[in-house]
Design an enzyme around this catalytic site. Structure first.
Site, PDB file in Angstrom:
ATOM      1  N   TYR A 130      82.986 -39.085 -17.251  1.00 53.31           N
ATOM      2  CA  TYR A 130      82.019 -38.435 -18.141  1.00 53.31           C
ATOM      3  C   TYR A 130      82.709 -37.434 -19.064  1.00 53.31           C
ATOM      4  CZ  TYR A 130      78.903 -40.591 -14.818  1.00 53.31           C
ATOM      5  OH  TYR A 130      78.273 -41.507 -14.014  1.00 53.31           O
ATOM      6  N   CYS A 131      83.671 -37.915 -19.811  1.00 56.17           N
ATOM      7  CA  CYS A 131      84.494 -37.073 -20.672  1.00 56.17           C
ATOM      8  C   CYS A 131      84.438 -37.641 -22.092  1.00 56.17           C
ATOM      9  CB  CYS A 131      85.940 -37.083 -20.141  1.00 56.17           C
ATOM     10  SG  CYS A 131      87.131 -36.195 -21.154  1.00 56.17           S
ATOM     11  N   GLY A 132      84.685 -36.784 -23.060  1.00 49.76           N
ATOM     12  CA  GLY A 132      84.753 -37.265 -24.434  1.00 49.76           C
ATOM     13  C   GLY A 132      85.875 -38.275 -24.640  1.00 49.76           C
ATOM     14  N   TYR A 133      86.871 -38.250 -23.763  1.00 50.05           N
ATOM     15  CA  TYR A 133      88.003 -39.178 -23.858  1.00 50.05           C
ATOM     16  C   TYR A 133      87.818 -40.435 -22.995  1.00 50.05           C
ATOM     17  CZ  TYR A 133      90.568 -35.340 -26.105  1.00 50.05           C
ATOM     18  OH  TYR A 133      90.971 -34.334 -26.954  1.00 50.05           O
ATOM     19  N   THR A 134      86.686 -40.549 -22.315  1.00 50.22           N
ATOM     20  CA  THR A 134      86.484 -41.683 -21.394  1.00 50.22           C
ATOM     21  C   THR A 134      86.639 -43.031 -22.087  1.00 50.22           C
ATOM     22  OG1 THR A 134      85.054 -40.349 -19.974  1.00 50.22           O
ATOM     23  CG2 THR A 134      84.872 -42.725 -19.730  1.00 50.22           C
TER      24      THR A 134
END
Length: 196
Positions: free
Chosen positions: A73-77
């Protein structure tokens, strides 16, 4: 005089018999470095994400290894897509991507191993090796990340930090989270390392 042709025939037969062996030995050796032993950096065992089966990282000795700490659940996922593409494109040349889910940054990996495995496969089609959730920073860091941090002086500052290890177990590069898998800087370093 009758003995001379028989002798020549025997010598000719002997020469012909050795030609296949000579031809094989004259072939240029294929440049495929093979690790004779497991490098220190890979001398660790981790549980596989899907089923907690212990996995010895020494099985990747002789490969170029990209170690990545991941989160669902990350912007980089979305980098999972690029990482899987790298693995698919360069796997046959000796690249392996190793994913280490971590909840160290922003509580962005709260799930169980099964939830993480399902998410990675169902959402991004991840097939590269993934390991059970662990910490990658500080005193609680898993032994691989503790070692990588010590060797490079660079600890992950967020999810999707990347360490590139050559076939001999030397850490050759560190890339922060913002460097995407398709970034020419990362791809170029992978290609250069694979060519060694």
């Amino acid at each position: 005089m009758l003995k001379m042709p028989a002798l020549l025939l025997s010598l000719s037969a002997a020469v012909l018999a050795t030609q296949p062996a000579m031809a094989q030995s004259s072939k240029a050796p294929v440049a495929q470095p093979i690790a004779t032993s497991c490098p220190v950096v890979l001398k660790h065992t981790f549980k596989r994400l899907q089923d907690d089966a212990p996995q010895d990282l020494c099985q990747y000795a002789g490969k170029v290894v990209l170690v990545v700490n991941t989160a669902s659940y990350c912007g980089y996922t979305k980098q999972y897509t690029g990482l899987e593409e790298l693995y698919a494109k360069y796997g046959s040349r000796g690249l392996v991507v190793l994913g280490f889910p971590s909840n160290d940054f922003g509580n962005q990996e709260p799930g169980t191993s099964q939830e993480i495995a399902d998410f990675c496969f169902n959402t991004y089609g991840v097939k590269f090796p993934m390991f059970a959730k662990s910490s990658v920073i500080g005193t609680a860091a898993n032994p691989l990340h503790a070692n990588l941090t010590q060797l490079t002086g660079q600890a992950p500052k967020w999810n999707f930090a990347k360490y590139l290890i050559d076939r001999n177990g030397k850490v050759v590069a560190f890339f922060p989270s913002k460097v995407a898998p398709e970034d020419p800087q990362l791809v170029g370093k992978i290609e250069q390392t694979l060519a060694l």
